[in-house]
Design an enzyme around this catalytic site. Structure first.
Site, PDB file in Angstrom:
ATOM      1  N   VAL A 279       0.835  -1.196   0.000  1.00  0.00           N
ATOM      2  CA  VAL A 279       0.000   0.000   0.000  1.00  0.00           C
ATOM      3  C   VAL A 279       0.875   1.254   0.000  1.00  0.00           C
ATOM      4  O   VAL A 279       0.627   2.218  -0.726  1.00  0.00           O
ATOM      5  CB  VAL A 279      -0.941   0.006   1.229  1.00  0.00           C
ATOM      6  CG1 VAL A 279      -1.631   1.351   1.353  1.00  0.00           C
ATOM      7  CG2 VAL A 279      -1.950  -1.094   1.094  1.00  0.00           C
ATOM      8  N   ALA A 280       1.929   1.208   0.806  1.00  0.00           N
ATOM      9  CA  ALA A 280       2.796   2.376   0.906  1.00  0.00           C
ATOM     10  C   ALA A 280       3.600   2.582  -0.367  1.00  0.00           C
ATOM     11  O   ALA A 280       3.820   3.704  -0.807  1.00  0.00           O
ATOM     12  CB  ALA A 280       3.732   2.219   2.099  1.00  0.00           C
ATOM     13  N   ILE A 282       2.977   1.629  -3.495  1.00  0.00           N
ATOM     14  CA  ILE A 282       2.285   1.958  -4.735  1.00  0.00           C
ATOM     15  C   ILE A 282       1.837   3.414  -4.673  1.00  0.00           C
ATOM     16  O   ILE A 282       1.115   3.802  -3.760  1.00  0.00           O
ATOM     17  CB  ILE A 282       1.081   1.017  -4.942  1.00  0.00           C
ATOM     18  CG1 ILE A 282       1.604  -0.400  -5.169  1.00  0.00           C
ATOM     19  CG2 ILE A 282       0.245   1.466  -6.126  1.00  0.00           C
ATOM     20  CD1 ILE A 282       0.564  -1.446  -5.002  1.00  0.00           C
ATOM     21  N   GLU A 284      -0.435   5.367  -5.246  1.00  0.00           N
ATOM     22  CA  GLU A 284      -1.815   5.488  -5.738  1.00  0.00           C
ATOM     23  C   GLU A 284      -2.281   6.943  -5.700  1.00  0.00           C
ATOM     24  O   GLU A 284      -3.194   7.335  -6.410  1.00  0.00           O
ATOM     25  CB  GLU A 284      -2.757   4.564  -4.952  1.00  0.00           C
ATOM     26  CG  GLU A 284      -3.071   4.966  -3.522  1.00  0.00           C
ATOM     27  CD  GLU A 284      -1.959   4.575  -2.560  1.00  0.00           C
ATOM     28  OE1 GLU A 284      -1.141   3.713  -2.923  1.00  0.00           O
ATOM     29  OE2 GLU A 284      -1.905   5.138  -1.450  1.00  0.00           O
ATOM     30  N   ASP A 326      -0.763  36.271 -34.888  1.00  0.00           N
ATOM     31  CA  ASP A 326      -1.317  37.374 -35.672  1.00  0.00           C
ATOM     32  C   ASP A 326      -0.670  38.664 -35.197  1.00  0.00           C
ATOM     33  O   ASP A 326      -0.275  38.778 -34.048  1.00  0.00           O
ATOM     34  CB  ASP A 326      -2.819  37.496 -35.417  1.00  0.00           C
ATOM     35  CG  ASP A 326      -3.596  36.363 -36.063  1.00  0.00           C
ATOM     36  OD1 ASP A 326      -3.083  35.806 -37.031  1.00  0.00           O
ATOM     37  OD2 ASP A 326      -4.691  36.066 -35.580  1.00  0.00           O
ATOM     38  N   ASP A 634      -8.446  34.138 -34.989  1.00  0.00           N
ATOM     39  CA  ASP A 634      -9.696  34.628 -34.414  1.00  0.00           C
ATOM     40  C   ASP A 634     -10.932  34.349 -35.276  1.00  0.00           C
ATOM     41  O   ASP A 634     -12.028  34.262 -34.773  1.00  0.00           O
ATOM     42  CB  ASP A 634      -9.602  36.126 -34.092  1.00  0.00           C
ATOM     43  CG  ASP A 634      -9.019  36.923 -35.252  1.00  0.00           C
ATOM     44  OD1 ASP A 634      -8.995  36.381 -36.377  1.00  0.00           O
ATOM     45  OD2 ASP A 634      -8.601  38.070 -35.053  1.00  0.00           O
ATOM     46  N   ASP A 638      -9.732  30.666 -39.644  1.00  0.00           N
ATOM     47  CA  ASP A 638      -8.529  30.294 -38.901  1.00  0.00           C
ATOM     48  C   ASP A 638      -8.673  28.928 -38.232  1.00  0.00           C
ATOM     49  O   ASP A 638      -7.689  28.314 -37.828  1.00  0.00           O
ATOM     50  CB  ASP A 638      -8.236  31.328 -37.804  1.00  0.00           C
ATOM     51  CG  ASP A 638      -7.783  32.659 -38.373  1.00  0.00           C
ATOM     52  OD1 ASP A 638      -7.184  32.649 -39.455  1.00  0.00           O
ATOM     53  OD2 ASP A 638      -8.022  33.699 -37.739  1.00  0.00           O
ATOM     54  N   GLU A 703      11.350   3.113   1.039  1.00  0.00           N
ATOM     55  CA  GLU A 703      10.522   2.305   1.944  1.00  0.00           C
ATOM     56  C   GLU A 703      10.638   0.812   1.618  1.00  0.00           C
ATOM     57  O   GLU A 703      10.793  -0.028   2.501  1.00  0.00           O
ATOM     58  CB  GLU A 703       9.047   2.737   1.838  1.00  0.00           C
ATOM     59  CG  GLU A 703       8.775   4.066   2.520  1.00  0.00           C
ATOM     60  CD  GLU A 703       7.529   4.751   1.974  1.00  0.00           C
ATOM     61  OE1 GLU A 703       6.616   4.055   1.517  1.00  0.00           O
ATOM     62  OE2 GLU A 703       7.492   6.007   2.000  1.00  0.00           O
ATOM     63  N   ASN A 728       3.494   6.778   4.648  1.00  0.00           N
ATOM     64  CA  ASN A 728       2.802   6.954   3.373  1.00  0.00           C
ATOM     65  C   ASN A 728       1.859   8.147   3.418  1.00  0.00           C
ATOM     66  O   ASN A 728       1.794   8.944   2.497  1.00  0.00           O
ATOM     67  CB  ASN A 728       2.009   5.674   3.081  1.00  0.00           C
ATOM     68  CG  ASN A 728       1.468   5.661   1.672  1.00  0.00           C
ATOM     69  OD1 ASN A 728       2.130   6.171   0.771  1.00  0.00           O
ATOM     70  ND2 ASN A 728       0.306   5.115   1.491  1.00  0.00           N
ATOM     71  N   THR A 731       4.058  11.652   5.661  1.00  0.00           N
ATOM     72  CA  THR A 731       5.306  12.157   5.113  1.00  0.00           C
ATOM     73  C   THR A 731       5.208  12.407   3.614  1.00  0.00           C
ATOM     74  O   THR A 731       5.859  13.297   3.095  1.00  0.00           O
ATOM     75  CB  THR A 731       6.446  11.147   5.367  1.00  0.00           C
ATOM     76  OG1 THR A 731       6.229  10.578   6.633  1.00  0.00           O
ATOM     77  CG2 THR A 731       7.778  11.820   5.319  1.00  0.00           C
TER      78      THR A 731
HETATM   79  P1  ATP Z   1      -3.754  40.043 -38.666  1.00  0.00           P
HETATM   80  O1  ATP Z   1      -2.497  40.795 -38.495  1.00  0.00           O
HETATM   81  O2  ATP Z   1      -4.360  39.664 -37.369  1.00  0.00           O
HETATM   82  O3  ATP Z   1      -3.745  38.972 -39.696  1.00  0.00           O
HETATM   83  P2  ATP Z   1      -4.962  42.001 -40.344  1.00  0.00           P
HETATM   84  O4  ATP Z   1      -6.050  42.930 -39.904  1.00  0.00           O
HETATM   85  O5  ATP Z   1      -3.688  42.613 -40.719  1.00  0.00           O
HETATM   86  O6  ATP Z   1      -4.890  41.030 -39.160  1.00  0.00           O
HETATM   87  P3  ATP Z   1      -6.878  41.174 -42.183  1.00  0.00           P
HETATM   88  O7  ATP Z   1      -7.929  41.488 -41.178  1.00  0.00           O
HETATM   89  O8  ATP Z   1      -6.981  39.956 -42.998  1.00  0.00           O
HETATM   90  O9  ATP Z   1      -5.488  41.106 -41.506  1.00  0.00           O
HETATM   91  O10 ATP Z   1      -6.759  42.439 -43.125  1.00  0.00           O
HETATM   92  C1  ATP Z   1      -6.001  42.399 -44.281  1.00  0.00           C
HETATM   93  C2  ATP Z   1      -6.059  43.738 -44.969  1.00  0.00           C
HETATM   94  O11 ATP Z   1      -7.413  44.014 -45.338  1.00  0.00           O
HETATM   95  C3  ATP Z   1      -5.642  44.911 -44.116  1.00  0.00           C
HETATM   96  O12 ATP Z   1      -4.277  45.159 -44.245  1.00  0.00           O
HETATM   97  C4  ATP Z   1      -6.457  46.040 -44.656  1.00  0.00           C
HETATM   98  O13 ATP Z   1      -5.806  46.672 -45.735  1.00  0.00           O
HETATM   99  C5  ATP Z   1      -7.703  45.381 -45.170  1.00  0.00           C
HETATM  100  N1  ATP Z   1      -8.805  45.515 -44.212  1.00  0.00           N
HETATM  101  C6  ATP Z   1      -8.810  45.179 -42.909  1.00  0.00           C
HETATM  102  N2  ATP Z   1      -9.996  45.427 -42.348  1.00  0.00           N
HETATM  103  C7  ATP Z   1     -10.791  45.919 -43.303  1.00  0.00           C
HETATM  104  C8  ATP Z   1     -12.164  46.349 -43.364  1.00  0.00           C
HETATM  105  N3  ATP Z   1     -12.949  46.312 -42.310  1.00  0.00           N
HETATM  106  N4  ATP Z   1     -12.630  46.802 -44.544  1.00  0.00           N
HETATM  107  C9  ATP Z   1     -11.855  46.824 -45.634  1.00  0.00           C
HETATM  108  N5  ATP Z   1     -10.576  46.434 -45.646  1.00  0.00           N
HETATM  109  C10 ATP Z   1     -10.032  45.992 -44.504  1.00  0.00           C
END
Ligand code: ATP
Length: 892
Positions: A279-280, A282, A284, A326, A634, A638, A703, A728, A731
């Site tokens: 028991v000691a 193992i 567990e 990102d 995000d 992705d 032990e 067991n 300690t």
């Molecule tokens: P990450 O660095 O997180 O990839 P990001 O914003 O640079 O993000 P995207 O969101 O894909 O990447 O944007 C890519 C490009 O699209 C940007 O560089 C910008 O020129 C253009 N863009 C971003 N947001 C908008 C928007 N709301 N409307 C129009 N064009 C946009």
């Protein structure tokens, strides 16, 4: 009539709600009490009582209980009661450890619980999904998981993937119009959204028609209940190891019993001793302590703003060798401000920071009135028309509701006196093609006060310009010649080189009666209008975190949809792009196979202008090169990369439900630095687990060996069963838990990442366990023999000496376990939990030695002060003998 056939007013009436105001908060609460929570019923958990009894189902514990029963029948009442008390105590300890582990896992689940946007009392508020009731008005957009069954009343390019319900993996296009004929099949209900399905494109608003078990999902919920296995690789390895240890311990125990009987000990004593020893020996308690250490670590991580969704990730974190992150919002602040505007060869600057809508426009330092600069005014107007963000005031602060990039354009327009309300008097929105990061553009169709319609587009400049055939230059429409294109390109590069994010704006008139159904039709043959240059400063703490990661053998890779030059400029500021590091853009990536990417991937630290789809390729190439990859994301697109990364990371603030569900780690603050902290904690948790594995197993080896040696050398039993059980419980348990709470060693982020293939005993742990365990057994035996030889008539005294030496040796050794190097490598008293655990174990032992009623139970005798020298001396040897060699090698 079904909800799908009703028009909006009928639904409002049927569900007693309003699409303008939503439900009143008090009404929602009332409905919630009546309807219950909006959640699917879960399978029942193991009750506390069952969990408690489960602690005793262990085979060896059952044997011990049986043996105790026999000893009780033979009249050894005190022994029997004491052993049962110890077993019960052990059971309680196991029970509480498991309960704690379970509770903290539940708490985690709750933290990661989904939220929805609900309209209550006329305001959109983030509400926990479980509090949603029928009649609630919810809004949702690409990446959201639908929180309840809804009738859709507004849909913008809305597509929902319903495979969880219908098995159909191609997303269904959704509309808001009432259906002419009622349909039963879920797949055909084009104006309904169902709980548990995913929005893959566009956005919408809906009125909740059913919640919880009443939903379509609720009706099939039973089919979906499958428990996810949460064991980490280490836990699985320990499980296997446990089996080996049990077999070895049992064999040795059997040997001890047989030899003991051959040497004339009576069978009953030997069986009881053998069983106690088993028991000691193992460990567990080990799996439970591992779970507690993991879950306490996970709670520490929450304090540092990261939520672990899948327990195995805690371990994998410590192995991470590449972080792909990102840029926007994770490495930068995501507080975007337009600083430059360019149109037709002219550049203006705008002052002001953050989202406060006050600032001045200048042209080469000279103040200008934006109303009098036609091109500038038009650029700002278009930036606001093709825009969904809103600026709110909360506690006298400006807060942005919507996409930060669009917020920057909104605020810039407001600085020129342009607001939504002003524009609403002149323009009406006809149609919207939402932004998506693969297309990198967004467009709207608007109609002005004269009834003229036109498309306004904005997007990544290099993408937008490729769809332009003309340009506004000097307030005149001109053909976009190669020369003019070059001038635009120079302007883009100039802005990007200053680390500015760039957005281009374009437009085109639409003939009367034209219906643009697809973005492809809208976003072509545009007229180039101008550029916005947006500053998005790096988060100040990221450069430090990147450096710390490099020292820890972890490479940081920036992945961004942004312009190559912008990305480069920021990567340089953050120390990500250095020396010979390479930058790859989305186009080059598209042209490469995974194999080709593998050849160069180790040199690349920046991927720019990439689409989410590229991320998967990057993960695969890195993994093929043997890396353990952490990948952030995000959006919906992705999710595949997040899923296939070793550690998928999603954003707590900006992340979509889809990304969060695919991930194993959520960053509550969307901050790159948090990834570093999580990795550090992951390394620490693993090291702590190693610490107490080492402690517990070395103790167990000690032990077993002391009993084993005694049998081999034909000595009497150095420890009686109840003493072994005490060791067991008292300690081993507390100090091991305290080791699980230890702080990381100073060099935890100065070593390279651990190999994911590494076994439990890697990096010398096996040797440490055996050598220390051997010495603990040997010195205990020596102390026993010395005292026994001097006084052969007083066996209980010699046994007390052995007991004290064994306990003390372990309590000294526990401090050695705090460091991979040596007890001298760090302040031994740096872990106050451990200090208190050791002090209480010591005190309890002293009470057992000197308090007469306990002396009767534990068969102990008060130790003479002179003999304490022997006990302390012997107990110190296992730790200090081998630690001494560390000092010698250090002084060299
Ligand atoms: P990450 O660095 O997180 O990839 P990001 O914003 O640079 O993000 P995207 O969101 O894909 O990447 O944007 C890519 C490009 O699209 C940007 O560089 C910008 O020129 C253009 N863009 C971003 N947001 C908008 C928007 N709301 N409307 C129009 N064009 C946009």
């Amino acid at each position: 009539m079904k909800f799908s056939e009703m028009d909006t007013q009928d639904i409002e009436a049927a569900l007693q709600t309003s699409i303008e105001e939503g439900l009143r908060e008090d009404e929602a609460r009332k409905r919630q009490q009546k309807q219950g929570y909006n959640e699917l019923q879960e399978v029942e958990k193991q009750s506390a009582l069952l969990l408690f009894f489960a602690q005793f189902k262990d085979f060896m514990v059952l044997v011990l209980l049986a043996a105790t029963l026999i000893s009780g029948l033979l009249g050894e009442y005190i022994d029997a009661i004491a052993i049962i008390a110890i077993i019960l105590l052990n059971g309680f300890l196991g029970f509480f450890q498991e309960r704690k582990a379970e509770k903290s896992l539940d708490a985690l689940k709750e933290m990661a619980a989904p939220q929805v946007y609900a309209l209550r009392d006329g305001e959109w508020t983030k509400t926990p999904s479980r509090e949603v009731v029928a009649g609630d008005v919810l809004k949702f957009s690409s990446g959201d998981r639908i929180g309840a069954d809804m009738r859709i009343i507004e849909a913008v390019s809305l597509e929902i993937e319903e495979s969880a319900l219908t098995g159909e993996s191609v997303p269904a296009v959704k509309f808001s119009d009432p259906l002419k004929n009622a349909v039963d099949s879920l797949g055909d209900q084009e104006n309904m959204a169902f709980m548990g399905t995913m929005v893959t494109r566009g956005s919408g608003v809906g009125i909740v028609t059913a919640t919880g078990m009443e939903t379509a999902m609720g009706k099939i919920a039973d089919l979906l209940q499958s428990a996810e296995t949460m064991a980490t690789p280490l836990q699985r390895r320990l499980e296997q190891l446990g089996k080996i240890l049990i077999t070895t311990a049992l064999l040795l125990t059997l040997l001890v019993v047989i030899i003991g009987v051959i040497q004339g000990n009576d069978l009953y004593t030997m069986v009881l001793a053998g069983v106690s020893l088993a028991v000691a020996a193992i460990p567990e308690g080990l799996p439970a302590i591992v779970t507690v250490a993991l879950s306490l670590g996970v709670q520490r991580m929450i304090k540092q703003k990261s939520i672990v969704r899948k327990l195995p990730a805690v371990e994998t974190l410590g192995c991470a060798s590449v972080i792909c992150s990102d840029k926007t919002g994770t490495m930068t602040q995501n507080k975007m401000t337009v600083t430059n505007l360019w149109s037709g060869g002219k550049m203006w600057n705008v002052s002001g920071t953050g989202y406060e809508p006050s600032g001045n426009f200048t042209d080469e330092g000279a103040a200008v009135n934006p109303r009098q600069e036609k091109a500038l005014h038009q650029l700002l107007t278009f930036g606001l028309l093709c825009n969904k963000s809103d600026l709110l005031t909360k506690d006298e602060q400006y807060v942005l509701d919507g996409d930060p990039t669009e917020g920057a354009l909104l605020v810039a327009a407001m600085k020129a006196g342009l607001t939504r309300d002003v524009l609403a008097q002149k323009f009406t929105l006809i149609k919207e093609f939402p932004f998506d990061s693969t297309r990198k553009m967004m467009s709207v169709v608007v109609q002005d006060e004269n009834g003229k319609q036109f498309v306004v587009s904005k997007g990544a400049p290099d993408v937008l310009i490729s769809q332009c055939s003309s340009i506004l230059w000097d307030e005149k429409l001109q053909q976009l010649t190669r020369d003019l294109k070059k001038s635009v390109q120079t302007a883009i590069d100039g802005l990007a080189a200053q680390a500015l994010r760039t957005i281009a704006v374009g437009f085109k008139p639409v003939g009367p009666g034209t219906v643009l159904l697809h973005e492809g039709e809208a976003e072509k043959e545009l007229t180039f209008m101008g550029l916005h240059g947006i500053i998005d400063p790096p988060r100040p703490e990221v450069a430090g975190a990147v450096k710390e990661c490099r020292e820890a053998g972890i490479k940081t890779v920036m992945i961004t949809g942004d312009h190559v030059t912008t990305a480069k400029a920021i990567a340089k500021q953050l120390g990500i792009l250095r020396g010979k590091d390479r930058v790859l853009d989305g186009k080059a990536l598209s042209d490469m196979s995974v194999g080709e990417l593998e050849n160069v991937v180790d040199d690349v630290t920046v991927f720019a202008r990439v689409s989410p789809e590229h991320k998967l390729k990057i993960v695969k190439a890195l993994q093929n090169k043997g890396h353990v990859v952490a990948m952030t994301g995000d959006g919906v697109n992705d999710a595949p990369a997040i899923k296939s990364a070793d550690i998928g990371i999603s954003m707590g603030i900006t992340g979509t439900d889809v990304a969060k569900e695919a991930s194993s780690l959520i960053l509550l603050d969307d901050n790159f630095t948090t990834i570093k902290s999580a990795i550090k904690e992951g390394r620490n948790i693993y090291e702590n687990i190693r610490k107490f594995i080492r402690y517990l197993l070395a103790s167990n080896v000690g032990e077993i060996l002391v009993m084993f040696f005694a049998m081999i050398f034909a000595l009497p039993l150095p420890l009686i069963p109840i003493q072994i059980l005490w060791v067991n419980l008292v300690t081993d348990g507390l100090p091991a838990m305290a080791l699980g709470l230890d702080k990381p060693e100073d060099d935890v982020m100065k070593r390279g990442p651990r190999s994911p293939k590494e076994g439990v005993f890697a990096r010398g742990l096996g040797w440490k366990i055996i050598s220390r365990g051997f010495l603990i057994g040997l010195t205990t035996l020596i102390a026993f023999v010395v005292v026994y030889r001097a006084n052969p008539d007083n066996l209980p005294y010699a046994q007390t000496i052995a007991f004290a030496t064994l306990v003390l040796a372990q309590l000294i050794h526990v401090f050695d376990c705090r460091s991979e190097q040596s007890i001298f490598a760090r302040n031994p008293f740096g872990n106050q939990y451990l200090v208190w655990a050791v002090i209480s174990s010591l005190l309890l032992m002293i009470i057992a030695l000197y308090y007469p009623p306990l002396q009767t139970i534990f068969h102990t005798v008060a130790i003479q002060p002179r003999d304490w020298l022997l006990v302390i001396g012997m107990a110190s040897i296992p730790t200090f003998l081998l630690a001494g060699s560390f000092l010698v090698s250090k002084s060299k």
